[in-house]
Design an enzyme around this catalytic site. Structure first.
Site, PDB file in Angstrom:
ATOM      1  N   CYS A 278      79.671 113.049  89.231  1.00 32.45           N
ATOM      2  CA  CYS A 278      79.184 114.398  88.934  1.00 32.45           C
ATOM      3  C   CYS A 278      77.881 114.684  89.676  1.00 32.45           C
ATOM      4  O   CYS A 278      77.037 113.804  89.832  1.00 32.45           O
ATOM      5  CB  CYS A 278      78.904 114.552  87.446  1.00 32.45           C
TER       6      CYS A 278
ATOM      7  N   ARG B 255      79.694 113.363  96.905  1.00 37.39           N
ATOM      8  CA  ARG B 255      79.690 112.391  95.815  1.00 37.39           C
ATOM      9  C   ARG B 255      81.072 112.214  95.203  1.00 37.39           C
ATOM     10  O   ARG B 255      81.312 111.229  94.500  1.00 37.39           O
ATOM     11  CB  ARG B 255      78.725 112.852  94.705  1.00 37.39           C
TER      12      ARG B 255
ATOM     13  N   TRP C 185      83.250 114.822  88.107  1.00 38.51           N
ATOM     14  CA  TRP C 185      84.146 113.702  88.390  1.00 38.51           C
ATOM     15  C   TRP C 185      84.589 113.207  87.018  1.00 38.51           C
ATOM     16  O   TRP C 185      83.775 112.686  86.245  1.00 38.51           O
ATOM     17  CB  TRP C 185      83.395 112.609  89.156  1.00 38.51           C
TER      18      TRP C 185
ATOM     19  N   ASN D  84      75.549 114.744  83.991  1.00 36.27           N
ATOM     20  CA  ASN D  84      76.113 113.631  84.757  1.00 36.27           C
ATOM     21  C   ASN D  84      75.850 112.379  83.940  1.00 36.27           C
ATOM     22  O   ASN D  84      74.710 112.118  83.566  1.00 36.27           O
ATOM     23  CB  ASN D  84      75.417 113.542  86.130  1.00 36.27           C
ATOM     24  N   GLY D  85      76.920 111.596  83.641  1.00 37.21           N
ATOM     25  CA  GLY D  85      76.757 110.381  82.845  1.00 37.21           C
ATOM     26  C   GLY D  85      77.794 110.345  81.742  1.00 37.21           C
ATOM     27  O   GLY D  85      78.815 111.037  81.815  1.00 37.21           O
TER      28      GLY D  85
ATOM     29  N   GLU E 177      87.611  93.843 102.833  1.00 37.21           N
ATOM     30  CA  GLU E 177      87.116  95.187 103.153  1.00 37.21           C
ATOM     31  C   GLU E 177      88.220  96.027 103.804  1.00 37.21           C
ATOM     32  O   GLU E 177      88.369  97.219 103.494  1.00 37.21           O
ATOM     33  CB  GLU E 177      85.888  95.059 104.071  1.00 37.21           C
TER      34      GLU E 177
ATOM     35  N   LYS F 292      89.580  99.514 102.322  1.00 33.32           N
ATOM     36  CA  LYS F 292      89.570 100.776 103.087  1.00 33.32           C
ATOM     37  C   LYS F 292      90.958 101.418 103.060  1.00 33.32           C
ATOM     38  O   LYS F 292      91.080 102.616 102.856  1.00 33.32           O
ATOM     39  CB  LYS F 292      89.179 100.537 104.560  1.00 33.32           C
TER      40      LYS F 292
ATOM     41  N   GLU G 284      91.774 102.836  99.570  1.00 35.24           N
ATOM     42  CA  GLU G 284      90.956 104.002  99.201  1.00 35.24           C
ATOM     43  C   GLU G 284      91.461 105.292  99.809  1.00 35.24           C
ATOM     44  O   GLU G 284      91.521 106.310  99.131  1.00 35.24           O
ATOM     45  CB  GLU G 284      89.504 103.811  99.678  1.00 35.24           C
TER      46      GLU G 284
ATOM     47  N   HIS H 116      99.007  79.531  98.050  1.00 38.34           N
ATOM     48  CA  HIS H 116      98.826  79.166  96.643  1.00 38.34           C
ATOM     49  C   HIS H 116      99.308  80.261  95.695  1.00 38.34           C
ATOM     50  O   HIS H 116      98.958  80.248  94.523  1.00 38.34           O
ATOM     51  CB  HIS H 116      97.351  78.848  96.366  1.00 38.34           C
TER      52      HIS H 116
ATOM     53  N   LYS I  36      81.488 109.024  95.648  1.00 39.53           N
ATOM     54  CA  LYS I  36      80.629 108.340  96.618  1.00 39.53           C
ATOM     55  C   LYS I  36      79.511 107.586  95.914  1.00 39.53           C
ATOM     56  O   LYS I  36      79.181 106.468  96.267  1.00 39.53           O
ATOM     57  CB  LYS I  36      80.041 109.388  97.577  1.00 39.53           C
TER      58      LYS I  36
HETATM   59  O1  M6R Z   1      76.419 103.167  97.130  1.00 35.26           O
HETATM   60  P1  M6R Z   1      76.898 101.755  96.899  1.00 35.26           P
HETATM   61  O2  M6R Z   1      76.888 100.940  98.134  1.00 35.26           O
HETATM   62  O3  M6R Z   1      76.196 101.087  95.762  1.00 35.26           O
HETATM   63  O4  M6R Z   1      78.420 101.925  96.473  1.00 35.26           O
HETATM   64  C1  M6R Z   1      79.184 100.820  96.096  1.00 35.26           C
HETATM   65  C2  M6R Z   1      80.642 101.159  96.070  1.00 35.26           C
HETATM   66  O5  M6R Z   1      80.889 102.170  95.124  1.00 35.26           O
HETATM   67  C3  M6R Z   1      81.149 101.616  97.453  1.00 35.26           C
HETATM   68  O6  M6R Z   1      80.911 100.665  98.419  1.00 35.26           O
HETATM   69  C4  M6R Z   1      82.659 101.916  97.396  1.00 35.26           C
HETATM   70  O7  M6R Z   1      83.380 100.738  97.209  1.00 35.26           O
HETATM   71  C5  M6R Z   1      83.060 102.649  98.679  1.00 35.26           C
HETATM   72  N1  M6R Z   1      83.888 103.770  98.363  1.00 35.26           N
HETATM   73  C6  M6R Z   1      83.746 101.795  99.672  1.00 35.26           C
HETATM   74  O8  M6R Z   1      84.320 102.473 100.735  1.00 35.26           O
END
Ligand code: M6R
Length: 607
Positions: free
Chosen positions: A2, A27, A74, A98-99, A479, A483, A486, A502, A602
């Site tokens: 949010c 965000r 959000w 927000n929260g 990673e 990606k 996501e 395993h 974000k």
């Molecule tokens: O702002 P931050 O680096 O603390 O965020 C951590 C994660 O939320 C962030 O890396 C998230 O996994 C991304 N969407 C990855 O692409």
């Protein structure tokens, strides 16, 4: 997550609130709304989905006023819908939040006993009803805020507007970030400096427990004990330019392509590329005597921490632990006296990471943070701050923040390795020379005519994709899988290549793509055995390797991406690029929403 905005002025505020909400779009959100007060009545317009829907709704139902609040939601409690979108209104009160109000169930029951009917599924609605009830009972705004804040529990950044007090905006912060910017005859509030920098560059940050009574001329800020406090203002570094994609189709594509440049900047800010002399900010401890390093982060930043563990252990011989931020403080970690804890966060606002940082501070650790937003809460609460100079990262999927984190962490590990007598000057210089040369290698990968689209159009048809890597590149497999998940919504898993046999190998059947992150390094022969095991079970291999590796494995791979040869210690930085590009082109092929993927935010400011 949010985003909240509030303006109190002498002029109309709606358009400016909308612009601020656009600056908070990065965000992540799923509905939005704005309220303003006109003639002592609250007007409200809300829409599900993107801000363009809110803009259209505002054309049909224009609202105006010289005090207003806005929100991008959000969803946490309740589906994304117009009804659940903020602002929430009760009688003469409108609220954005927000929260999470953690005791909302209990408060709902109490309000129901008083005859209040809930209109939404949200936790926030109780705040509007409580505030309204207190005002109805004759309380003044200050008294009402004190009563409200002693009643609600959880995390919040709150803005409250009252129809009968159109010259006053109320604000409060506990855990979720909130900033105030000072204008001429007007005041602005927002979740971060980016939301406000186009309105005024003079900004203060609320501390936890702060709340405020704001008019167009002044902000009275109170702390948890209801004492008036001063929060220093500064001229923000956040850009007042509205971010744009330039010549690129998506922010993610732009940010991938910015990597050679921002990696160069970040490295040059710590190390003279000519002499190789590394200069880091001052630590409160002596790195040569450090008994243990604890690294804590979330998501992609956590994977940067995993890579860094290899570097700190190998190059500086520092016992290093890496923890997921949301788990760290719940497992009663053993924190050595005089140890250091390093918190990695692009946004500097991830609440899991912030709470872990506060826990480490309470437990006597020296706090270092590595952030891309230097004015963030995590940075402000650190003993030492290292910055990545990636510039604003707008795409929800992190790319350039990750690789600039890696460059900084490697530079730090090399420097500490020298200080601890593990690396000779010559060995250190060899690595920093290679780091100085890295931007040109990355630029070469970006300009090479590699068939990302060919491989990605096949990946786009897959149900599952497996990523494998070994040693320092195991986190790059994780990673790469993150990606892809996501932004393309394809199920993907990253494994340590040797771990495949395993268990996960049971997932392999004919045609499943396996992306091998396999530079020709000390683990290559073992990785290539793991590749053969996958191949024997019908997997189709996407090989990311260099000349030597490709020479040995070209017959086994369906798709090959040739990377330049680089010092093995640097391979995680270079090999981040192909996993980002594969994910980007696969999502593009599938037509998913790349920059703001479904369900993701974000800046994750709830636990
Ligand atoms: O702002 P931050 O680096 O603390 O965020 C951590 C994660 O939320 C962030 O890396 C998230 O996994 C991304 N969407 C990855 O692409």
């Amino acid at each position: 997550m949010c985003g909240i905005v509030g303006i109190i002025s002498t002029q109309s505020v709606t358009k400016r609130i909308l612009t601020s909400l656009k600056r908070l779009e990065y965000r992540g959100y799923d509905s939005a709304g704005i309220s303003a007060i006109k003639n002592r009545k609250i007007e409200r317009c809300r829409a599900a989905g993107k801000l363009s829907n809110l803009e259209q709704a505002l054309v049909k139902q224009p609202i105006s006023g010289s005090i207003g609040i806005g929100h991008t939601r959000w969803a946490t409690h309740g589906v994304p819908s117009i009804e659940n979108a903020h602002p929430h209104v009760s009688g003469q009160v409108a609220v954005v939040h927000n929260g999470i109000i953690e005791n909302y169930q209990q408060l709902k029951e109490e309000l129901a006993n008083d005859g209040v009917t809930m209109q939404t599924e949200t936790d926030t609605e109780v705040v509007a009803h409580l505030a309204n009830a207190y005002l109805q009972a004759g309380m003044q705004p200050k008294e009402m805020m004190q009563a409200l804040l002693s009643k609600i529990q959880g995390a919040f950044a709150l803005l409250i507007m009252m129809a009968q007090h159109p010259d006053t905006l109320l604000a409060a912060r506990k855990y979720s970030p909130l900033a105030i910017a000072y204008g001429d005859d007007e005041m602005f509030l927002g979740s971060d400096a980016l939301a406000l920098a186009h309105l005024s560059r003079k900004i203060s940050y609320f501390e936890d427990g702060d709340w405020a009574i704001i008019t167009k001329d002044e902000a009275k800020i109170f702390n948890l004990k209801n004492e008036i406090v001063e929060r220093p203002s500064k001229i923000t570094d956040a850009s007042n330019k509205t971010p744009d994609k330039g010549k690129y189709a998506h922010y993610m594509e732009k940010e991938i392509n910015e990597q050679p440049e921002v990696i160069g900047y970040t490295f040059a800010s710590y190390c003279s590329p000519t002499t190789g002399k590394i200069t880091l900010p001052k630590f409160k401890f002596c790195p040569s005597e450090l008994p243990k390093l604890t690294i804590v982060a979330a998501g992609t930043s956590f994977y940067a921490g995993m890579v860094a563990k290899y570097w700190f252990e190998n190059l500086a011989r520092i016992p290093t632990e890496v923890d997921i931020a949301s788990e760290f403080r719940y497992r009663n970690p053993v924190l050595i006296k005089n140890g250091a804890a390093l918190f990695i966060s692009q946004s500097g606002e991830s609440l899991d990471t912030l709470m872990a940082q506060r826990y480490a501070k309470e437990n006597g650790q020296n706090i270092i943070s590595l952030v891309n937003v230097p004015e963030s809460t995590i940075a402000r609460e650190s003993d030492t701050v290292l910055k990545t100079l990636a510039g604003p990262e707008i795409s929800v999927a992190s790319t350039k923040a990750f690789t600039t984190q890696l460059v900084t962490l490697l530079t730090m590990a090399v420097h500490w390795g020298e200080l601890r007598g593990v690396l000779s000057d010559r060995e250190a210089k060899k690595i920093t020379d290679n780091l100085a040369n890295l931007p040109s290698l990355l630029a070469r990968v970006l300009s090479d005519d590699l068939d990302w689209i060919g491989a990605s159009s096949e990946l786009a048809l897959s149900q599952d994709v497996i990523y494998l890597g070994r040693g320092v590149n195991f986190p790059i497999a994780l990673e790469g899988a993150l990606k892809l998940k996501e932004i393309s919504y394809i199920h993907a898993e990253g494994y340590a290549a040797g771990e495949m046999k395993h268990g996960p190998i049971a997932l392999l059947e004919r045609g499943v793509p396996v992306v091998m992150v396999a530079p020709h390094d000390e683990w290559f022969e073992k990785t290539s055995s793991n590749l053969k095991e996958a191949l024997a079970r019908g997997a189709r291999v996407v090989l990311l390797s260099d000349d030597k590796g490709i020479e040995k494995l070209h017959e086994a791979a369906t798709w090959i991406f040739r990377m330049p040869r680089v010092h093995p210690i640097l391979t995680p930085i270079l090999y981040s690029l192909p996993v980002q590009l594969l994910a980007y082109h696969t999502a593009k092929e599938k037509g998913t929403e790349i920059d703001q993927p479904r369900n993701l935010a974000k800046s994750v400011t709830v636990e």
